[in-house]
Design a protein around this motif. Structure first.
Motif, short mmCIF file in Angstrom:
data_model
loop_
_atom_site.label_atom_id
_atom_site.label_comp_id
_atom_site.label_asym_id
_atom_site.label_seq_id
_atom_site.Cartn_x
_atom_site.Cartn_y
_atom_site.Cartn_z
N ILE A 95 52.62 40.63 41.41
CA ILE A 95 52.83 42.08 41.56
C ILE A 95 51.64 42.69 42.29
O ILE A 95 51.81 43.59 43.13
CB ILE A 95 53.05 42.72 40.17
N LYS A 135 50.81 45.77 25.41
CA LYS A 135 51.57 46.64 26.30
C LYS A 135 51.94 47.96 25.61
O LYS A 135 52.00 49.00 26.24
CB LYS A 135 52.81 45.90 26.83
N HIS A 194 40.68 43.39 43.15
CA HIS A 194 40.05 42.55 42.13
C HIS A 194 40.84 41.25 41.93
O HIS A 194 42.08 41.24 41.97
CB HIS A 194 40.00 43.30 40.78
N ALA A 251 35.87 39.53 39.02
CA ALA A 251 35.34 40.00 37.73
C ALA A 251 36.21 39.55 36.58
O ALA A 251 37.42 39.41 36.72
CB ALA A 251 35.23 41.53 37.71
N GLN A 278 39.87 34.57 38.93
CA GLN A 278 39.28 33.27 39.29
C GLN A 278 40.04 32.50 40.35
O GLN A 278 39.52 31.53 40.88
CB GLN A 278 39.13 32.40 38.04
N GLY A 296 52.63 48.02 32.50
CA GLY A 296 52.96 47.63 31.13
C GLY A 296 54.01 46.54 31.15
O GLY A 296 53.95 45.61 31.96
N HIS A 308 46.26 43.71 36.13
CA HIS A 308 45.97 42.34 35.67
C HIS A 308 46.54 42.10 34.27
O HIS A 308 46.76 43.07 33.51
CB HIS A 308 44.45 42.11 35.64
N TYR A 324 51.01 39.80 23.14
CA TYR A 324 51.28 40.42 24.43
C TYR A 324 51.95 41.79 24.24
O TYR A 324 51.54 42.79 24.84
CB TYR A 324 52.19 39.49 25.23
N1 LIG Z 1 56.18 38.85 35.93
C1 LIG Z 1 56.82 39.48 34.96
O1 LIG Z 1 57.98 39.14 34.61
C2 LIG Z 1 56.18 40.66 34.28
C3 LIG Z 1 56.99 41.40 33.39
C4 LIG Z 1 56.42 42.50 32.75
C5 LIG Z 1 55.10 42.84 32.97
N2 LIG Z 1 54.33 42.11 33.83
C6 LIG Z 1 52.94 42.52 34.01
O2 LIG Z 1 52.65 42.64 35.38
C7 LIG Z 1 51.25 42.42 35.60
C8 LIG Z 1 51.06 41.46 36.76
O3 LIG Z 1 51.69 40.23 36.41
P1 LIG Z 1 52.23 39.16 37.47
O4 LIG Z 1 53.61 38.84 37.06
O5 LIG Z 1 51.95 39.59 38.85
O6 LIG Z 1 51.34 37.91 37.00
P2 LIG Z 1 50.39 36.90 37.78
O7 LIG Z 1 50.95 36.59 39.11
O8 LIG Z 1 50.15 35.80 36.81
O9 LIG Z 1 49.04 37.74 37.96
C9 LIG Z 1 48.18 38.01 36.86
C10 LIG Z 1 46.89 38.57 37.37
O10 LIG Z 1 46.00 38.83 36.25
C11 LIG Z 1 44.72 38.29 36.55
N3 LIG Z 1 43.98 37.86 35.35
C12 LIG Z 1 44.29 36.84 34.53
N4 LIG Z 1 43.33 36.72 33.58
C13 LIG Z 1 42.40 37.67 33.82
C14 LIG Z 1 41.16 38.05 33.21
N5 LIG Z 1 40.65 37.40 32.17
N6 LIG Z 1 40.49 39.09 33.73
C15 LIG Z 1 40.99 39.74 34.79
N7 LIG Z 1 42.12 39.43 35.42
C16 LIG Z 1 42.83 38.41 34.94
C17 LIG Z 1 45.01 37.09 37.44
O11 LIG Z 1 43.84 36.75 38.18
P3 LIG Z 1 43.51 35.18 38.52
O12 LIG Z 1 44.79 34.61 39.07
O13 LIG Z 1 42.41 35.22 39.50
O14 LIG Z 1 43.14 34.57 37.20
C18 LIG Z 1 46.14 37.62 38.30
O15 LIG Z 1 45.66 38.37 39.36
C19 LIG Z 1 50.70 41.90 34.26
O16 LIG Z 1 50.03 42.95 33.59
C20 LIG Z 1 51.94 41.49 33.50
O17 LIG Z 1 51.76 41.56 32.09
C21 LIG Z 1 54.85 41.03 34.49
#
Ligand SMILES: NC(=O)c1ccc[n+]([C@@H]2O[C@H](COP(=O)([O-])OP(=O)(O)OC[C@H]3O[C@@H](n4cnc5c(N)ncnc54)[C@H](OP(=O)(O)O)[C@@H]3O)[C@@H](O)[C@H]2O)c1
Length: 269
Positions: free
Chosen positions: A19, A162, A37, A61, A40, A144, A90, A158
């Motif tokens: 996202i 949220k 940001h 960070a 890792q 969220g 994140h 989790y």
């Molecule tokens: N995908 C879904 O179905 C879904 C549904 C509802 C909500 N969301 C929410 O959408 C947001 C983005 O998710 P996404 O699906 O795009 O997931 P994603 O591709 O796994 O991305 C997660 C991001 O969070 C970062 N992150 C992980 N651990 C961290 C830490 N300790 N400190 C700081 N940053 C950290 C990761 O950075 P690194 O890769 O560098 O570790 C990555 O940039 C999240 O808040 C998630 O809960 C997603």
């Protein structure tokens, strides 16, 4: 349509994730100045870099530490001055189904630290930044989840983080206006979205069918569906009178089963 985002300075946390990348690309197209940001995964940060054309900088960070977030904000200010827009995106979703009675305190603490304490720390230092650079405009958008609306069995850690973001939205919308006269705070709550976070789950057609049975639209979100809603909420031109709101982007999901399994066409997700 004019978004008014040209030249606005935006921090996106987790910008290298699914996202996050889609959001960065949309803001880049609008001419915003991006502070991106990542935690890792440098490979995905490099992947994002290749999609951007405008003014951007990357920052690494761990957002669960006060010292790291303070350092991050100082670096961002030195590079680019006042931050106008914060997108707290994140997060982690520990993917195994673990009922509360089997969940370790370590898992609970870790999810809270990253998702909720991290969101608080980013908000705190962003608001400090507004105090240092007073102007009328500012916006925070949190990412969220429907788990923060309906709950999520097997993922209580989790889900609680949220739900916690709603507390930040409803409290900080009333604080931000003392630092930026027209400052706004909102939240986008995605449902199931195709990103690296859900990659494994998406390989299981039975699992996908069971979630699609709860949605009238019977399709999964793409990262761009969430990114365009974040962009809309961040734009003072498009959403200048919207604050304290939670917008669900989840195909109409309402937390109960609407279809039988044979009414789901897996080719149309
Ligand atoms: N995908 C879904 O179905 C879904 C549904 C509802 C909500 N969301 C929410 O959408 C947001 C983005 O998710 P996404 O699906 O795009 O997931 P994603 O591709 O796994 O991305 C997660 C991001 O969070 C970062 N992150 C992980 N651990 C961290 C830490 N300790 N400190 C700081 N940053 C950290 C990761 O950075 P690194 O890769 O560098 O570790 C990555 O940039 C999240 O808040 C998630 O809960 C997603």
């Amino acid at each position: 349509m004019e978004t008014g985002l040209r030249g606005k300075h935006v921090l996106i946390t987790g910008a290298n994730g699914g996202i996050g990348q889609a959001t960065a690309v949309l803001f880049d197209k609008e001419g915003a100045k991006l502070s991106l940001h990542y935690h890792q995964n440098e490979t995905s940060a490099k992947e994002l870099e290749s999609k951007l054309k405008g003014d951007y900088s990357f920052f690494q960070a761990n957002l669960s530490s006060d010292t790291s977030v303070k350092k991050l904000m100082n670096q961002i200010n030195q590079n680019n001055g006042r931050l106008d827009i914060l997108i707290v995106n994140h997060g982690i979703w520990p993917e195994n189904y673990i009922p509360a009675h089997d969940m370790t305190l370590q898992q609970w603490d870790n999810t809270i630290a990253i998702n909720l304490t991290g969101a608080f720390l980013c908000s705190k230092h962003f608001l400090k930044n507004l105090e240092a650079y007073p102007e009328d405009f500012a916006s925070i958008t949190y990412v969220g989840s429907t788990a923060g609306i309906f709950g999520e069995a097997g993922h209580v850690d989790y889900s609680v983080t949220k739900f916690g973001l709603q507390g930040l939205v409803l409290s900080l919308k009333n604080e931000i206006v003392h630092l930026a006269y027209h400052g706004r705070v909102n939240l986008v709550a995605p449902g199931w979205t195709i990103t690296p976070m859900t990659e494994k789950f998406m390989q299981d057609h039975t699992g996908i069918k069971s979630v699609l049975q709860t949605m009238p639209l019977r399709k999964l979100a793409r990262a761009e569906d969430i990114a365009s809603t974040i962009l809309f909420l961040s734009s003072d031109k498009l959403a200048g009178h919207i604050s304290g709101q939670i917008i669900t982007v989840a195909g109409g999901m309402e937390g109960r089963k609407l279809f039988e399994s044979d009414e789901i066409n897996i080719d149309k997700i």
